[in-house]
Structure formats: C-alpha cells, structure tokens
Design a protein around this motif. Structure first.
Motif, short mmCIF file in Angstrom:
data_model
loop_
_atom_site.label_atom_id
_atom_site.label_comp_id
_atom_site.label_asym_id
_atom_site.label_seq_id
_atom_site.Cartn_x
_atom_site.Cartn_y
_atom_site.Cartn_z
N PRO A 1 0.78 -1.16 -0.06
CA PRO A 1 0.24 -0.04 -0.22
C PRO A 1 0.68 1.36 0.04
O PRO A 1 1.89 1.29 0.63
N GLU A 2 0.48 2.25 -0.59
CA GLU A 2 0.98 3.57 -0.70
C GLU A 2 1.46 4.11 0.49
O GLU A 2 2.16 4.79 1.08
N PHE A 3 0.29 4.12 1.50
CA PHE A 3 0.25 4.35 2.91
C PHE A 3 -0.36 3.49 4.12
O PHE A 3 -1.22 2.83 3.67
N VAL A 4 0.52 3.39 4.88
CA VAL A 4 0.09 2.56 6.12
C VAL A 4 0.36 3.04 7.25
O VAL A 4 1.00 3.71 7.56
N SER A 5 -0.70 2.86 8.33
CA SER A 5 -0.56 3.39 9.89
C SER A 5 -0.70 2.11 10.53
O SER A 5 -1.71 1.34 10.29
N VAL A 6 0.17 2.03 11.54
CA VAL A 6 0.34 0.92 12.56
C VAL A 6 0.38 1.53 13.98
O VAL A 6 1.40 2.15 14.08
N GLY A 7 -0.45 0.96 14.88
CA GLY A 7 -0.43 1.34 16.35
C GLY A 7 0.24 0.00 17.03
O GLY A 7 -0.07 -1.13 16.96
N LEU A 8 1.05 0.39 18.15
CA LEU A 8 1.74 -0.48 18.85
C LEU A 8 1.59 -0.29 20.48
O LEU A 8 1.97 0.89 20.89
#
Length: 356
Positions: free
Chosen positions: A35-42
């Motif tokens: 994907p051109e943009f990815v957001s991940v929270g940890l």
C-alpha cells in the motif's frame, strides 16, 4: 531511520516497569504489492491497530481493543478519518522530499514514528516524534529545548519553518507528555490479561565443548522485563560473563542467555556458581546451580557411537559378500551358455601365431 529502529529496540528495556505506545506512518512510492500508505499502532510491541490505503479503514488488531468503543463509540470512525487525512498529507510530503533530494523515480519511503513511554512505578514519561526518509533520520523533535533537530541538510528548511510554529510544538509536547500516557494506561488496562501476564521460563545449562563457556539459557518468559546473571558465592559476577540480548520467540514469549567462562575454574569450585533469572512482577528468583551432570550438550559420546559403527561395518561386509556370491553365480551361468572359444579353431591359432 536506523537510529529510530535502535530506539525502538531499547525503549522497552529503559525501565523495569515501562509501557509504551507507538504509531508508525509509512508512505511509499515504487514499492510493488505494498500500500502507498500504512498506519500501525503498537502497545508494548503488540499491534493494536492497522490502516492502509487499500482498505481505507482503521481496524483493531487485538480482541481486547474492542473495549475502546465502550467509552468512545465513534473511536474507529474517528481514527479512520484521521488516517485518511494523514494519507493525503504524507503523499505530499513524499513529493517534497523527492524534490529536496533531487530525485524522481525509483523506490522512496517517508516514515514517521511518534509515541511515548510510561513507567507505572515512577510515573516518568518520555515522548518522541521523528521523521525518516529512505531509511535515514530526517528530522526529530527535542522536547527539552522545544526545537527541531535536522541531521540532513535537506531538512534545514523544514526545521526553520517548524521552529517558528510555537503553538504546534506546544500541542505536540502536550500530546506526547500528557495525552499519550493517559491512552497508554487505558490500553494496558484493556489488555491487562495479555500485557500484564507473567510466564516463567525453562532454564537450561548448555555447553558446546568441554572448553567452551557454559551458557545459561532461559526461554519462554513474558514480559521481556527480565534479567539473567551469574553469581559466585551469592555475589553477582561481572567478569568472565557475556550477557546476550533479549530475543523474541515465535509464540510471543522471549529468550535470553548469559555465558560463563570457566577455563580457569577448577571442577571442585563449580558448585559455588549459580545462574539467576529474575522476572518483573515475580517475587521469587529462578536459581540454577552449576552442575556438570545437568549440562546439556550436542556432543556424541564415543561409547554411543560404537554400536552404530559396528552395525555399519557388518552391513557393509554383508553387502560385499552378497555381491561377490551374486557375481560368481552370474559368471558361471554366462560361461555355461557361451559357445566354444574361437581361439580353439586351428586356422585362428595359425593367424595368431604366424611362422610357428
């Protein structure tokens, strides 16, 4: 970005009772099947949320994250809209970075990492906010001086611009030091059955050769807030001890080792040594006495090899004997069916022996 990765590796071990919340934004161009943009929270290294430009929706990655909607029914819708906005902004940021570095095609990546750590004993809070470009640091926020740090010449323009935005710096500092730790507390409470659980390891003594160091290996523990060390006569050892890093296992638990050099220690003194494992939140230590009888090794004992070797020799001999017998039988059968040899013919004998 190598410094970012190093920070991530060290942040969890910074305090004995530290919990963390981190977010990663990644915008890329030229990367196939990504994907051109990815957001991940940890939270404490557990992925809690995920958004990408293909699904265009923020989704929970842990079952216990469904608890967040009890207090905030519109939580996931709000986070989805937030990520959509960041997706557009990072697309622009990527093009700006390419111009700054005088680049056009190929693969390029812009990444942002921000979040905080909270010590649930001292209440100490550490916040961080950093951008990277193509795997290297680009710009970061110094919360103490409330200024931006630009390790790259191409980031100096951004630094001067952002340094003048005092209100934005104040907003970021408030989020990283006040709002972020409050969310850490909420998330840890939601996932306490997972995040606050404790699992003791199995501890083994390992040695490759008689002259090798003895390795005290602990595996299967959780969380990674643990220590492993050797002691002699009840006193911690610092010399002749090599401490390994805490490494993850495939099941979410952790492992670590501590090697003790015994080249100068006589066998009768081995009983004076202990390996000690300590896990945060667990009162009692796991103590393993240094004992040659319990040391595990992959060396083969000579006596253990005798039977296999003898068996192999016997089998080989039987094969050779069978082959010789089989060959003799075949030879006899072939000879029995052969016509008389042509050299018994008188004319042929004369050709082979001219003048005789």
């Amino acid at each position: 970005m190598r410094k970012v990765i190093l920070l991530l590796c060290l942040c969890h071990a910074a305090s004995a009772m530290t919990h963390s919340l981190k977010y990663f934004f990644t915008a890329s161009t030229g990367v196939q099947n990504f994907p051109e943009f990815v957001s991940v929270g940890l939270v404490d290294e557990f992925e809690i949320s995920h958004y990408d430009s293909n699904t265009r929706r923020e989704e929970p990655k842990q079952d216990w994250m469904s608890n967040v909607t009890e207090e905030n029914p519109q939580y996931w819708e709000r986070e989805t809209e937030f990520c959509k906005g960041k997706q557009q902004a990072f697309k622009v940021n990527l093009e700006v970075a390419k111009k700054r570095f005088n680049q056009t095609g190929d693969v390029h990546i812009v990444q942002r990492m921000y979040g905080c750590e909270w010590d649930d004993v001292t209440e100490e809070v550490k916040g961080y906010f950093q951008d990277g470009y193509d795997g290297e640091d680009f710009i970061s926020l110094d919360l103490e001086t409330e200024t931006w740090v630009a390790p790259k010449l191409q980031a100096v323009i951004t630094k001067h611009k952002w340094d003048n935005e005092k209100a934005e710096i104040a907003r970021l500092k408030h989020y990283l030091t006040q709002i972020c730790p409050e969310w850490v507390k909420k998330y840890v409470n939601y996932g306490r059955s997972v995040l606050l659980r404790t699992e003791l390891p199995s501890v083994s003594l390992l040695q490759k050769t008689p002259s090798s160091p003895v390795s005290c290996h602990a595996t299967g523990f959780y969380p990674d807030r643990a220590t492993l060390f050797w002691r002699k006569d009840g006193e911690d050892l610092h010399e002749d001890v090599d401490h390994g890093e805490i490494l993850p296992n495939h099941d979410g638990t952790f492992q670590m080792s501590a090697d003790l050099k015994l080249s100068s220690v006589p066998p009768e003194d081995w009983r004076r040594y202990d390996c000690v494992f300590q896990l945060s939140g667990v009162k009692d230590d796991l103590v393993t006495r240094l004992d040659k009888a319990v040391i595990r090794t992959n060396r083969e004992k000579p006596t253990d090899m005798t039977v296999p070797i003898i068996a192999a020799v016997v089998v080989l001999a039987l094969v050779l004997i069978a082959g010789m017998i089989f060959g003799a039988v075949i030879y006899k059968k072939k000879n029995a069916k052969r016509p008389p040899s042509p050299v018994n013919n008188a004319e042929v004998l004369e050709e082979l022996n001219p003048g005789s």
